[in-house]
Write a protein that holds these residues in place. Structure first.
Motif: not given
Ligand code: NDP
Length: 312
Positions: A24-27, A293-298
């Protein structure tokens, strides 16, 4: 700052496999790697972590940020994060649907006797409940203690079912579906008439032991306690005594003072007690919300903005 390598600790596997979050976070993150367990990489090679539980080894790796997939952070020693200047973010805000539905499901089960029928089925027993045991939720008063993501979700659903909703919180911000809002110092007034008392508060110094002998005294004899918050919010010995003495009718408990619940706990064997294994949150789509949530904080780290849901 750019984040090159995100470590996902094995403790997150309680909610989803590493691979689905990584995919899910690959991109969004150049590299997502497992940490802990036999396949885990050295934490020192990671810039940041996603974990379920507090892990001292992750702090020792001196990351720029740690995210927990839990909403409740009572198991995290804040001073250890503060003293090393490592920000901790949590997953509050992501559990409304899952835990909210579970809490309402527990009310349904108790009212409609579904827990009783499930037990009968394991014995191949065909029998109708006592004539006055089952009831419908419509019109029943429910008190929801704690009106954040989870409490609000419970209140909204209870209201939609025609229940009368009282809410307990410190602030007086109104919550959709809550007819009467009461402050925590009037807890006993708020629970006195309730058929269901649903706990959705964080575990803090203020809420530890919040529901004990005097609360059970205040509750109706035909009332049910639903705890989807944290075990120590309830004095568990007092709960057992209240159930044995018939001071309340029953309980649905997802969380306990000690987890797993010990095999010899009397709660396992009580007819009108539902025990679930701290699984109110279980949801096959949860990893998608964590990834958001992780994507937003990255992205916030990359653009130098403050982190969302920062608790330390
Ligand atoms: P939130 O932070 O969104 O909400 C917590 C709410 O509790 C706040 O709105 C706060 O409102 C209220 N509150 C805090 N202290 C008190 C108090 N002393 N008396 C009454 N209300 C209080 O958290 P969530 O709704 O996401 O989660 C709540 C808790 O549920 C978590 O902390 C966690 O422990 C537990 N949980 C359990 C799960 C499970 O699987 N069973 C899964 C996820 C969470 P105000 O500031 O107005 O008082």
């Amino acid at each position: 700052m750019d984040l090159d390598r995100l470590g996902v600790h094995e403790s997150t596997s309680i909610d989803f496999p590493f691979e689905v979050l990584a995919a899910e976070l690959a991109d969004d993150v150049p590299e997502v790697v497992p940490v802990g367990g036999s396949d885990g990489v050295d934490p020192a090679t990671c810039d940041a972590f996603v974990t379920f539980t507090h892990q001292p080894a992750l702090l020792d790796a001196d990351p720029v940020w740690i995210h927990t997939t839990q909403a409740g952070v009572d198991g995290f020693p804040f001073d250890a994060y503060e003293s090393r200047d490592i920000p901790l973010t949590n997953s509050a805000g992501l559990h409304g649907d899952s835990v909210g539905e579970t809490a309402i499901g527990m009310c349904f089960a108790l009212g409609r006797r579904l827990h009783q029928f499930a037990r009968q089925q394991t014995r191949r027993e065909w029998s109708f409940p006592e004539w006055d045991a089952a009831f419908t939720l419509r019109g029943e008063p429910v008190t929801v203690v704690g009106l954040g993501t989870i409490g609000s979700a419970v209140a909204e659903r209870a209201d939609a079912l025609g229940m009368t909703v009282t809410g307990v919180r410190r602030s007086d911000d109104p919550v959709p579906g809550v007819e009467t809002l009461v402050s925590p110092d009037r807890l006993h007034d708020a629970i006195r008439d309730a058929r269901f008392v649903v706990l959705a508060v964080p575990l803090t110094d203020e809420t530890e032991g919040l529901v004990g002998p005097s609360a059970f005294d205040a509750m109706r004899e035909d009332a049910y306690l639903v705890n989807v918050a944290r075990g120590p919010v309830v004095d568990q010995d007092a709960l057992v005594e209240a159930l044995e003495a018939g001071e309340i009718a029953g309980a649905a408990l997802d969380v306990f003072e000690e987890e797993p619940l010990s095999e010899d706990s009397p709660l396992w064997g009580m007819d009108d007690v539902i025990v679930t294994p701290h699984a109110a949150v279980a949801d096959r789509e949860f990893y998608v919300r964590v990834a958001d949530r992780v994507r937003e904080n990255v992205e916030r780290l990359r653009t130098g903005r403050s982190l969302e849901n920062r608790v330390v």
